[in-house]
Design an enzyme around this catalytic site. Structure first.
Site, short mmCIF file in Angstrom:
data_model
loop_
_atom_site.label_atom_id
_atom_site.label_comp_id
_atom_site.label_asym_id
_atom_site.label_seq_id
_atom_site.Cartn_x
_atom_site.Cartn_y
_atom_site.Cartn_z
N LYS A 10 -40.94 59.28 -45.87
CA LYS A 10 -41.38 59.84 -44.59
C LYS A 10 -40.31 60.77 -44.06
O LYS A 10 -39.10 60.51 -44.22
CB LYS A 10 -41.62 58.70 -43.59
CG LYS A 10 -41.96 59.15 -42.18
CD LYS A 10 -42.09 57.95 -41.23
CE LYS A 10 -42.37 58.40 -39.81
NZ LYS A 10 -42.47 57.26 -38.88
N SER A 190 -34.66 65.48 -43.46
CA SER A 190 -33.84 65.65 -44.66
C SER A 190 -32.84 64.52 -44.87
O SER A 190 -31.83 64.71 -45.54
CB SER A 190 -33.11 67.01 -44.64
OG SER A 190 -34.03 68.07 -44.50
N ARG A 191 -33.12 63.37 -44.29
CA ARG A 191 -32.26 62.19 -44.41
C ARG A 191 -30.88 62.41 -43.80
O ARG A 191 -29.95 61.65 -44.06
CB ARG A 191 -32.11 61.76 -45.88
CG ARG A 191 -33.41 61.25 -46.51
CD ARG A 191 -33.92 60.01 -45.76
NE ARG A 191 -35.09 59.42 -46.39
CZ ARG A 191 -36.35 59.67 -46.04
NH1 ARG A 191 -36.60 60.56 -45.09
NH2 ARG A 191 -37.35 59.05 -46.62
N LEU A 192 -30.75 63.41 -42.95
CA LEU A 192 -29.48 63.64 -42.24
C LEU A 192 -29.57 62.94 -40.88
O LEU A 192 -29.58 63.57 -39.82
CB LEU A 192 -29.21 65.14 -42.09
CG LEU A 192 -29.09 65.90 -43.41
CD1 LEU A 192 -28.85 67.39 -43.15
CD2 LEU A 192 -27.94 65.33 -44.25
#
Length: 212
Positions: A10, A190-192
């Site tokens: 997600k 972006s998983r940041l």
């Protein structure tokens, strides 16, 4: 099946957690996020995972409901003879986690655990529905029982014994986790992800950003 699980993902894009907008006090930050979880009408926003460690070094977790918080810490109630009660008696440190999926937020809290006062436990016990008060007597929490019939029979027995005014069981009461570390996690694209940690040092909170 494993391939399907690996493909589950997600993109988190609802919000951000920036130092310029975050509180310097972690309790204030938690209060803001908890109020926002309530306002969003999430299912059981008061549910939290409690992690403890037994004398053998094995960790265990379970979900309980927060019953209060302030500058002193986070409070929940349970059977002191349960597995978590026994583990906290042997090792009085624990970790808590709130996961508000719809808001893409996680709060982690670590610290020392102590029992709340007898007066606090008595006051909360009296506020519970009658069935819940009798349930505290009826359930030998975490012990092996042969069937559900044991619980039903115990509830009937204590209902007959105490009527409408059961006293608080001596083995039942509150725990308070006194935090020395908080972490607030906000999902980002972006998983940041944003992660702000508050750690107690020399009596004051140090706020710092962690890499996701």
């Amino acid at each position: 099946m494993n391939d399907k699980i690996a493909d589950l993902r997600k993109s988190y894009e609802r919000a951000e957690l920036d130092e310029s907008a975050a509180h310097h006090d972690p309790v204030a930050q938690f209060r803001q996020w908890f109020d926002e979880a309530l306002a969003a009408q999430l299912p059981e926003p008061n549910a939290m995972t409690v992690a403890t460690v037994g004398p053998d070094g094995r960790p265990s977790t379970r979900v309980v409901l927060i019953k209060g918080f302030d500058e002193r810490g986070i409070v929940w109630y349970t059977n002191y003879h349960s597995r978590k009660g026994r583990e906290l008696a042997a090792n009085p440190y624990a970790a808590l986690q709130f996961h508000w999926v719809e808001l893409e937020r996680v709060v982690r809290i670590e610290g020392r655990v102590e029992k709340v006062s007898e007066a606090e436990s008595d006051a909360y016990y009296r506020s519970r529905p009658l069935d819940s008060r009798l349930g505290a007597w009826a359930s030998p929490q975490s012990e092996v029982i042969p069937s559900r019939a044991v619980l039903v029979a115990n509830a009937a027995k204590y209902g007959a014994k105490f009527g409408l005014n059961p006293p608080r069981p001596p083995h039942w009461g509150g725990f308070r986790l006194v935090p020395d570390c908080w972490e607030f996690w906000q999902g980002r694209k972006s998983r940041l992800h944003d992660r702000l940690r508050y750690r107690l040092q020399d009596g004051r909170w140090i706020r710092e950003r962690l890499a996701p």
